[in-house]
Design a protein around this motif. Sequence first.
Motif, PDB file in Angstrom:
ATOM      1  N   LEU A 135      43.609  31.625 -10.409  1.00  0.00           N
ATOM      2  CA  LEU A 135      44.189  31.473 -11.750  1.00  0.00           C
ATOM      3  C   LEU A 135      43.099  31.291 -12.800  1.00  0.00           C
ATOM      4  CD1 LEU A 135      46.873  31.000 -13.437  1.00  0.00           C
ATOM      5  CD2 LEU A 135      46.314  28.593 -13.259  1.00  0.00           C
ATOM      6  N   LEU A 136      42.167  30.395 -12.541  1.00  0.00           N
ATOM      7  CA  LEU A 136      41.137  30.103 -13.540  1.00  0.00           C
ATOM      8  C   LEU A 136      40.183  31.278 -13.727  1.00  0.00           C
ATOM      9  CD1 LEU A 136      40.382  26.370 -12.658  1.00  0.00           C
ATOM     10  CD2 LEU A 136      41.553  27.216 -14.675  1.00  0.00           C
ATOM     11  N   SER A 137      40.017  32.096 -12.689  1.00  0.00           N
ATOM     12  CA  SER A 137      39.158  33.285 -12.806  1.00  0.00           C
ATOM     13  C   SER A 137      39.826  34.372 -13.638  1.00  0.00           C
ATOM     14  CB  SER A 137      38.848  33.868 -11.427  1.00  0.00           C
ATOM     15  OG  SER A 137      38.125  32.966 -10.662  1.00  0.00           O
ATOM     16  N   ARG A 138      41.135  34.275 -13.779  1.00  0.00           N
ATOM     17  CA  ARG A 138      41.847  35.270 -14.603  1.00  0.00           C
ATOM     18  C   ARG A 138      42.236  34.690 -15.963  1.00  0.00           C
ATOM     19  NH1 ARG A 138      46.793  36.910 -12.551  1.00  0.00           N
ATOM     20  NH2 ARG A 138      46.940  35.136 -11.132  1.00  0.00           N
ATOM     21  N   ALA A 139      41.830  33.434 -16.198  1.00  0.00           N
ATOM     22  CA  ALA A 139      42.188  32.779 -17.462  1.00  0.00           C
ATOM     23  C   ALA A 139      41.216  33.242 -18.543  1.00  0.00           C
ATOM     24  CB  ALA A 139      42.133  31.262 -17.285  1.00  0.00           C
ATOM     25  N   ILE A 140      41.679  34.153 -19.407  1.00  0.00           N
ATOM     26  CA  ILE A 140      40.818  34.719 -20.432  1.00  0.00           C
ATOM     27  C   ILE A 140      40.809  33.821 -21.657  1.00  0.00           C
ATOM     28  CG2 ILE A 140      40.357  36.791 -21.830  1.00  0.00           C
ATOM     29  CD1 ILE A 140      40.228  37.359 -18.863  1.00  0.00           C
ATOM     30  N   VAL A 141      39.604  33.557 -22.155  1.00  0.00           N
ATOM     31  CA  VAL A 141      39.434  32.741 -23.359  1.00  0.00           C
ATOM     32  C   VAL A 141      38.502  33.486 -24.309  1.00  0.00           C
ATOM     33  CG1 VAL A 141      39.817  30.529 -22.202  1.00  0.00           C
ATOM     34  CG2 VAL A 141      37.521  31.471 -22.303  1.00  0.00           C
ATOM     35  N   SER A 142      38.444  33.010 -25.535  1.00  0.00           N
ATOM     36  CA  SER A 142      37.513  33.620 -26.486  1.00  0.00           C
ATOM     37  C   SER A 142      36.893  32.516 -27.342  1.00  0.00           C
ATOM     38  CB  SER A 142      38.226  34.654 -27.361  1.00  0.00           C
ATOM     39  OG  SER A 142      39.199  34.033 -28.156  1.00  0.00           O
ATOM     40  N   PRO A 143      35.732  32.777 -27.942  1.00  0.00           N
ATOM     41  CA  PRO A 143      35.109  31.774 -28.813  1.00  0.00           C
ATOM     42  C   PRO A 143      36.001  31.498 -30.022  1.00  0.00           C
ATOM     43  CG  PRO A 143      33.557  33.530 -28.282  1.00  0.00           C
ATOM     44  CD  PRO A 143      34.890  33.976 -27.818  1.00  0.00           C
ATOM     45  N   ARG A 144      35.918  30.306 -30.523  1.00  0.00           N
ATOM     46  CA  ARG A 144      36.713  29.900 -31.687  1.00  0.00           C
ATOM     47  C   ARG A 144      36.434  30.821 -32.877  1.00  0.00           C
ATOM     48  NH1 ARG A 144      35.783  24.154 -34.777  1.00  0.00           N
ATOM     49  NH2 ARG A 144      33.724  25.044 -35.104  1.00  0.00           N
ATOM     50  N   LYS A 145      35.175  31.211 -33.025  1.00  0.00           N
ATOM     51  CA  LYS A 145      34.855  32.163 -34.087  1.00  0.00           C
ATOM     52  C   LYS A 145      33.833  33.170 -33.582  1.00  0.00           C
ATOM     53  CE  LYS A 145      31.454  29.160 -36.207  1.00  0.00           C
ATOM     54  NZ  LYS A 145      30.818  28.775 -37.422  1.00  0.00           N
ATOM     55  N   SER A 146      33.726  34.280 -34.261  1.00  0.00           N
ATOM     56  CA  SER A 146      32.832  35.340 -33.786  1.00  0.00           C
ATOM     57  C   SER A 146      31.377  34.902 -33.936  1.00  0.00           C
ATOM     58  CB  SER A 146      33.075  36.638 -34.566  1.00  0.00           C
ATOM     59  OG  SER A 146      32.742  36.468 -35.911  1.00  0.00           O
ATOM     60  N   SER A 170      37.300  22.246 -25.298  1.00  0.00           N
ATOM     61  CA  SER A 170      38.656  22.290 -25.848  1.00  0.00           C
ATOM     62  C   SER A 170      38.658  22.648 -27.334  1.00  0.00           C
ATOM     63  CB  SER A 170      39.352  20.941 -25.636  1.00  0.00           C
ATOM     64  OG  SER A 170      38.553  19.909 -26.163  1.00  0.00           O
ATOM     65  N   LYS A 171      37.482  22.654 -27.963  1.00  0.00           N
ATOM     66  CA  LYS A 171      37.414  23.000 -29.383  1.00  0.00           C
ATOM     67  C   LYS A 171      36.775  24.356 -29.625  1.00  0.00           C
ATOM     68  CE  LYS A 171      39.220  19.328 -31.131  1.00  0.00           C
ATOM     69  NZ  LYS A 171      40.534  19.388 -31.729  1.00  0.00           N
ATOM     70  N   PHE A 172      35.706  24.672 -28.906  1.00  0.00           N
ATOM     71  CA  PHE A 172      34.934  25.859 -29.241  1.00  0.00           C
ATOM     72  C   PHE A 172      35.375  27.120 -28.518  1.00  0.00           C
ATOM     73  CE2 PHE A 172      32.928  23.446 -32.112  1.00  0.00           C
ATOM     74  CZ  PHE A 172      31.736  22.797 -31.803  1.00  0.00           C
ATOM     75  N   ILE A 173      36.235  26.990 -27.533  1.00  0.00           N
ATOM     76  CA  ILE A 173      36.856  28.174 -26.943  1.00  0.00           C
ATOM     77  C   ILE A 173      38.367  27.986 -26.962  1.00  0.00           C
ATOM     78  CG2 ILE A 173      34.912  28.926 -25.505  1.00  0.00           C
ATOM     79  CD1 ILE A 173      36.278  27.643 -23.105  1.00  0.00           C
ATOM     80  N   LYS A 174      39.079  29.104 -27.008  1.00  0.00           N
ATOM     81  CA  LYS A 174      40.542  29.020 -27.073  1.00  0.00           C
ATOM     82  C   LYS A 174      41.138  30.060 -26.130  1.00  0.00           C
ATOM     83  CE  LYS A 174      40.534  32.227 -30.873  1.00  0.00           C
ATOM     84  NZ  LYS A 174      40.911  32.660 -32.148  1.00  0.00           N
ATOM     85  N   PRO A 175      42.368  29.816 -25.659  1.00  0.00           N
ATOM     86  CA  PRO A 175      42.990  30.788 -24.763  1.00  0.00           C
ATOM     87  C   PRO A 175      43.177  32.129 -25.464  1.00  0.00           C
ATOM     88  CG  PRO A 175      44.258  28.746 -24.857  1.00  0.00           C
ATOM     89  CD  PRO A 175      43.231  28.655 -25.914  1.00  0.00           C
ATOM     90  N   ALA A 176      42.994  33.219 -24.716  1.00  0.00           N
ATOM     91  CA  ALA A 176      43.124  34.559 -25.299  1.00  0.00           C
ATOM     92  C   ALA A 176      44.113  35.420 -24.527  1.00  0.00           C
ATOM     93  CB  ALA A 176      41.758  35.247 -25.362  1.00  0.00           C
ATOM     94  N   SER A 177      44.885  34.798 -23.645  1.00  0.00           N
ATOM     95  CA  SER A 177      45.919  35.540 -22.928  1.00  0.00           C
ATOM     96  C   SER A 177      46.912  34.509 -22.390  1.00  0.00           C
ATOM     97  CB  SER A 177      45.322  36.342 -21.764  1.00  0.00           C
ATOM     98  OG  SER A 177      44.947  35.476 -20.703  1.00  0.00           O
ATOM     99  N   GLU A 178      48.013  35.013 -21.834  1.00  0.00           N
ATOM    100  CA  GLU A 178      49.030  34.105 -21.275  1.00  0.00           C
ATOM    101  C   GLU A 178      48.450  33.265 -20.143  1.00  0.00           C
ATOM    102  OE1 GLU A 178      52.052  34.685 -23.789  1.00  0.00           O
ATOM    103  OE2 GLU A 178      52.270  33.472 -21.977  1.00  0.00           O
ATOM    104  N   ILE A 179      47.711  33.913 -19.267  1.00  0.00           N
ATOM    105  CA  ILE A 179      47.122  33.172 -18.144  1.00  0.00           C
ATOM    106  C   ILE A 179      46.013  32.261 -18.655  1.00  0.00           C
ATOM    107  CG2 ILE A 179      45.860  33.396 -15.957  1.00  0.00           C
ATOM    108  CD1 ILE A 179      47.452  35.923 -15.418  1.00  0.00           C
ATOM    109  N   GLY A 180      45.342  32.706 -19.698  1.00  0.00           N
ATOM    110  CA  GLY A 180      44.347  31.860 -20.345  1.00  0.00           C
ATOM    111  C   GLY A 180      44.977  30.574 -20.852  1.00  0.00           C
ATOM    112  N   MET A 181      46.143  30.700 -21.463  1.00  0.00           N
ATOM    113  CA  MET A 181      46.876  29.540 -21.978  1.00  0.00           C
ATOM    114  C   MET A 181      47.277  28.625 -20.825  1.00  0.00           C
ATOM    115  SD  MET A 181      48.149  27.966 -24.568  1.00  0.00           S
ATOM    116  CE  MET A 181      48.300  29.055 -25.963  1.00  0.00           C
ATOM    117  N   ARG A 182      47.766  29.219 -19.746  1.00  0.00           N
ATOM    118  CA  ARG A 182      48.214  28.425 -18.596  1.00  0.00           C
ATOM    119  C   ARG A 182      47.042  27.676 -17.971  1.00  0.00           C
ATOM    120  NH1 ARG A 182      50.703  31.425 -13.623  1.00  0.00           N
ATOM    121  NH2 ARG A 182      51.039  33.034 -15.173  1.00  0.00           N
ATOM    122  N   GLY A 183      45.948  28.396 -17.776  1.00  0.00           N
ATOM    123  CA  GLY A 183      44.753  27.784 -17.181  1.00  0.00           C
ATOM    124  C   GLY A 183      44.202  26.668 -18.068  1.00  0.00           C
ATOM    125  N   PHE A 184      44.209  26.939 -19.366  1.00  0.00           N
ATOM    126  CA  PHE A 184      43.691  25.972 -20.337  1.00  0.00           C
ATOM    127  C   PHE A 184      44.495  24.681 -20.261  1.00  0.00           C
ATOM    128  CE2 PHE A 184      40.517  26.375 -23.628  1.00  0.00           C
ATOM    129  CZ  PHE A 184      40.750  25.308 -24.483  1.00  0.00           C
TER     130      PHE A 184
END
Lengths: 240, 317
Positions: A135-146, A170-184
């Motif tokens: 699950l965590l390996s498929r949890a996609i996240v992205s930086p808070r800003k570019s 918990s501040k500088f990266i954010k979930p970027a997909s459904e699984i990302g949200m779940r993992g987060f």
Amino acid sequence: MANLLAKDAAFLLREANSLIKSQPYLNELHSNGYAFLPNFFPQLPSQEAISILGNFCDLGSGNQVHCLKPLEKSEGAPNSYSSLYGLENFPLHTDLAHFHRPPRYLVLRCVFGSPFVATLLLDSMKLSKKIGHNLLSRAIVSPRKSRNGRTPLLRILDVSDKKYLFRWDSKFIKPASEIGMRGFQLFLAAVDNSEPDKIVLADLGDTLVIDNHRMLHGRTKVPTNCISRVIERSYLESIK
Amino acid sequence: MKQVIKPSETPVDWSAEALYNKACRYSEKMNAHASDTWEHALWSGLCLELLARAALANLSPALLAEPKKISNIVHALGFPVTESKFSPTSIGTQMVLEHLGNLLPGFDTEMKSFCSTHVGRRNSELHSGDAPYDTFTGVSWHGAYFKACLTLLESMGYDLSDFIGPEQTDAAEQEIAAAADQAAKAITGDVKAHKQVWEAKDDQERMKLANLAELSADRALGHRVRCPACDSRALVGGQAVGEAHKELEGDLIIEKQEHLPHWFMCTACGLKISGLSKLQVVGLGERYVNTETYEAAEYYASAPEYADYQDDNNEPF
């Protein structure tokens, strides 16, 4: 006089190198994810002392050793933890989690310590195993800003090619997909329910080496009478 | 040799990891829609495209660079680009698939053809008023799709479970197996039908056709095999895999190169088979070695200029 000082420094460096090779600190680092070296050659400047331990990361221009002091929220740079949390607890995180390649090792070295402020340490390996690597390996996240005009997609956990790279902020990266949200959410809950280790950097030269690809670290609240605390920080790409 | 000038890391948006991570995100979108919807098919096309790019970047990010401009390659390798107003350009998806066909074992012509068609529908969807995915519903394509995904994933050290999760993987693996099973039944039926027609012919006709097949199965056109339907001499052909090995024998240069077959043709009974998976069912899917013999002068001679032109001074006089 200058010759004598140079000879002293060279002697200390030789002593430090041979001591490092014989100390079990590497075993401690590999098994616990961090190693504490109390009173590690306090006579040496941090640049030299840390260079004994490993090779500095190339993070572009700027010093390899950064000076960290407790700051009120209003005093901190806008993209820093100080501006978000000031003298309160710093939540558990890995450093530069929003980087494509976060530095492998973080070194914290005491310049002016305090027995009332502790560095918190939490092993992500145990928590990630409970939640599940798949699950965590498929949890996609992205930086808070570019960064540099780019917003790459990242994963909370990368265990490909027999390595382990865990990123958490918990501040500088954010979930970027459904699984990302779940993992987060699962990991956030796991962190909230955990009991981290505590290391106090109290004396000059107290040095903490942390595997930044595995260990989360944080800081306890800084009492107002401890704001003169000074810690120096460096990033290493490899350990000698 | 010491490398004095070292490149930085590959630009992150060209890295295999970033492309793979995006493919992961798109696969979630794909699976969020029922498999018989156009949305599911559209996201699957986008996902496959990114997965292919990730697999190619994993071999080398420079392979993604549009080669007409050297700055693209310089950028992909992590060196600084001095050109002003530079905007990096990558190759089109069809070229990505072409490169994968040449470099990735297992990414055969059949697979490349499926991927090419599947991602090609995306262009029609996004650039025209046509709705190609509306008539592309159902799961008949899932077997070929997940088989292609698996080949690409394995080239990067992943499996299906790493990509789509364990729940979806079971279904995907069954679909891959079912597609292979269906293809096997179809080709077995085809061979049986051709065999029946062959056996219905009289002996004289069969002998005549077999002799003609023996003559026409020219080594220059393919690899000689026995037809599974009529046992006459037939040909398989395919694509080269790996480098050619050269040996010197006297004045001759012998070049041997492994080929993976993807077509079969028998001129005696008319049986034709296209695709490695079908050839494997009838026992003709093994790699074969293609041998070419050259004289040294022929081998090292430069290609003739104007090879397509007729001789000079060909005006009638």
